[in-house]
Scaffold this motif. Structure first.
Motif, PDB file in Angstrom:
ATOM      1  N   SER A 307       0.662  -1.276  -0.077  1.00  0.00           N
ATOM      2  CA  SER A 307      -0.061  -0.117  -0.105  1.00  0.00           C
ATOM      3  C   SER A 307       0.926   1.398  -0.083  1.00  0.00           C
ATOM      4  CB  SER A 307      -1.091  -0.095   1.436  1.00  0.00           C
ATOM      5  OG  SER A 307      -1.958  -1.004   1.098  1.00  0.00           O
ATOM      6  N   GLN A 311      -0.082   4.055  -2.693  1.00  0.00           N
ATOM      7  CA  GLN A 311      -1.425   4.774  -2.447  1.00  0.00           C
ATOM      8  C   GLN A 311      -1.026   6.252  -2.815  1.00  0.00           C
ATOM      9  OE1 GLN A 311      -1.910   3.714   1.577  1.00  0.00           O
ATOM     10  NE2 GLN A 311      -0.061   5.070   2.623  1.00  0.00           N
ATOM     11  N   SER A 317      -6.130   4.708  -6.710  1.00  0.00           N
ATOM     12  CA  SER A 317      -6.516   4.640  -5.523  1.00  0.00           C
ATOM     13  C   SER A 317      -6.817   3.385  -4.895  1.00  0.00           C
ATOM     14  CB  SER A 317      -7.868   5.660  -5.146  1.00  0.00           C
ATOM     15  OG  SER A 317      -8.803   5.242  -6.262  1.00  0.00           O
ATOM     16  N   ARG A 322      -7.287   4.512   4.360  1.00  0.00           N
ATOM     17  CA  ARG A 322      -5.826   4.569   3.921  1.00  0.00           C
ATOM     18  C   ARG A 322      -4.878   3.732   4.718  1.00  0.00           C
ATOM     19  NH1 ARG A 322      -2.511   8.102   1.340  1.00  0.00           N
ATOM     20  NH2 ARG A 322      -0.450   8.597   2.261  1.00  0.00           N
ATOM     21  N   CYS A 331      -5.300  -5.642  -0.993  1.00  0.00           N
ATOM     22  CA  CYS A 331      -4.946  -4.403  -1.398  1.00  0.00           C
ATOM     23  C   CYS A 331      -5.637  -4.174  -2.933  1.00  0.00           C
ATOM     24  CB  CYS A 331      -3.618  -4.019  -1.575  1.00  0.00           C
ATOM     25  SG  CYS A 331      -2.913  -2.598  -2.308  1.00  0.00           S
TER      26      CYS A 331
END
Ligand code: PLP
Length: 404
Positions: A307, A311, A317, A322, A331
């Motif tokens: 991530s 990210q 996205s 988050r 993910c």
């Protein structure tokens, strides 16, 4: 500790093994499971529970052993509360079509359910007039307990059942199932949980959760293909209709009457997938040697690595919060204007990374959010490595650069 376990998996021992990151769909199987299936066909190729010869007796013992191990893994009060099914879909259908409904009964689900925990309710809505309602998640896809409580209150005395994925296959987000169950029970509802993405990855204790039913996908927890399970409270199972009646579901019949067998036999009509159950016995034994909390921790630490690479890249996205530690081992990446299948093919062909692309059987969520390209989903298990998830994330970022 986990590195050594890679040696147990034929596909991971191979020269240049692919980075297999499609574990939310199906896990790899260790030698122990493959040998158990092979042994069944070579050594005891027979049915259990019926014949009384030696082959059959050995099969019956292994089936009982698998049921006991599965019950222990999820802390079911009774071994006979574990029903073997074809998959989690079959288990959820058994609950949906096994309970009896009144027109207007309300069933609540979340807005991020797999089709297996949506379609049966939509079908019942059409066929039997139940009222299926969806509780919206928070903006970051975490569970909105307040909205859930309000939906329970709004349903009033018509609320009959709440059916929720413990962990979503879309984004890996776990819901506060124990708290949600308490609320649902306070409003008089039964609680069914889809444990397809939780039982393989974390401690699941059905008694502590306080739920009434849980569906499992045993092929997502090292077991053979075509194996699922359902746990249900015995008092409910006793009264529940079997959706697969026939051989072994009855104690006795005449031309115009029958006496149902007790659970689980009542729900396991016809010859079972004995090879599958015996393979599952080995799978659960293998899993039980490990600490589920450590599996969960390893998966979230791998998720943090992938991530963090993805990210903040423009044009992508990650679905869900988050904070990767809230997304278990999943993910799931949305890509602006790039087809998720194109990226998945590129990942496999260029880097040997196997992921899932598309809508992951959660079309309803993608439709609601008007996302047409689906997502690229990497999902890990305890045998995956940091190098593998880095390879996934770095190749994905390059692919976005080239295709975007
Ligand atoms: C959350 C969830 N529920 C249900 C299913 C369906 O499982 P099965 O293939 O065992 O029917 C899946 C499969 O991906 C899933 O992820």
């Amino acid at each position: 500790m986990f590195a050594k376990r890679r040696e147990d998996f034929p596909t991971l021992r191979a020269e240049n093994p692919p980075a297999y990151l499609d574990n939310a769909c199906m896990t790899l199987r260790p030698d122990k499971v493959i040998s158990a299936v092979d042994d069944y066909y070579r050594v005891n190729p027979s049915c259990g529970g019926r014949s009384v010869h030696r082959y059959a007796t050995r099969v019956s013992r292994q089936v009982t052993s698998c049921r006991q191990k599965t019950a222990k893994l999820v802390n079911a009060p009774l071994t006979d509360e574990i029903i073997f099914t074809r998959n989690a879909t079959h288990s959820l259908n058994q609950v949906a079509h096994g309970l009896s409904w009144q027109k207007g009964d309300i069933v609540l689900t979340s807005d991020r359910e797999h089709n297996s925990n949506l379609v049966p309710w939509l079908q019942l809505e059409k066929e039997q007039g139940i009222d299926h309602r969806v509780v919206k998640s928070n903006d970051d896809n975490t569970f909105d307990l307040e909205a859930f409580e309000a939906a329970c209150a709004d349903a009033g005395s018509r609320l009959r059942l709440v059916s929720l994925a413990h962990v979503g296959n879309l984004d890996g987000v776990a819901i506060p199932l124990k708290e949600a169950t308490k609320i649902a029970k306070d409003h008089g509802a039964l609680v069914c949980s889809d444990g397809a993405q939780s039982a393989p990855h974390m401690n699941v204790d059905v008694q502590d959760l306080g739920i009434d039913f849980m569906a499992f996908s045993l092929h997502k927890m090292l077991g053979p293909s075509g194996m699922g399970g359902l746990w249900g409270r015995m008092d409910l199972l006793k009264d529940m209709r079997s959706i697969q009646s026939g051989g072994s579901t009855v104690e006795n019949t005449t031309y115009d009457s029958l006496t149902w067998a007790k659970p689980p036999a009542k729900f396991e009509g016809g010859l079972a997938n004995y090879a599958g159950i015996i393979g599952t016995n080995a799978a659960i034994e293998y899993l039980s040697e490990m600490d589920m909390a450590e599996i969960h921790e390893k998966e979230t630490s791998l998720n943090k690595v992938m991530s963090s690479i993805i990210q903040d890249v423009d044009g992508v996205s990650i679905i869900g919060p988050r904070d990767a530690s809230l997304r278990g081992g999943i993910c799931s990446v949305l890509l602006d204007n790039i087809d998720s299948h194109d990226v998945a093919i590129l990942l496999d062909e260029a880097a040997g990374v196997m992921v899932r692309s598309g809508m992951h059987c959660v079309h309803s969520w993608f439709n609601e959010h008007q996302i047409k390209n689906g997502s690229v989903r990497a999902s890990v298990y305890f045998y995956n490595t940091e190098e593998e998830v880095r390879l996934f994330a770095e190749t994905l970022v390059e692919a976005v650069d080239v295709l975007g």
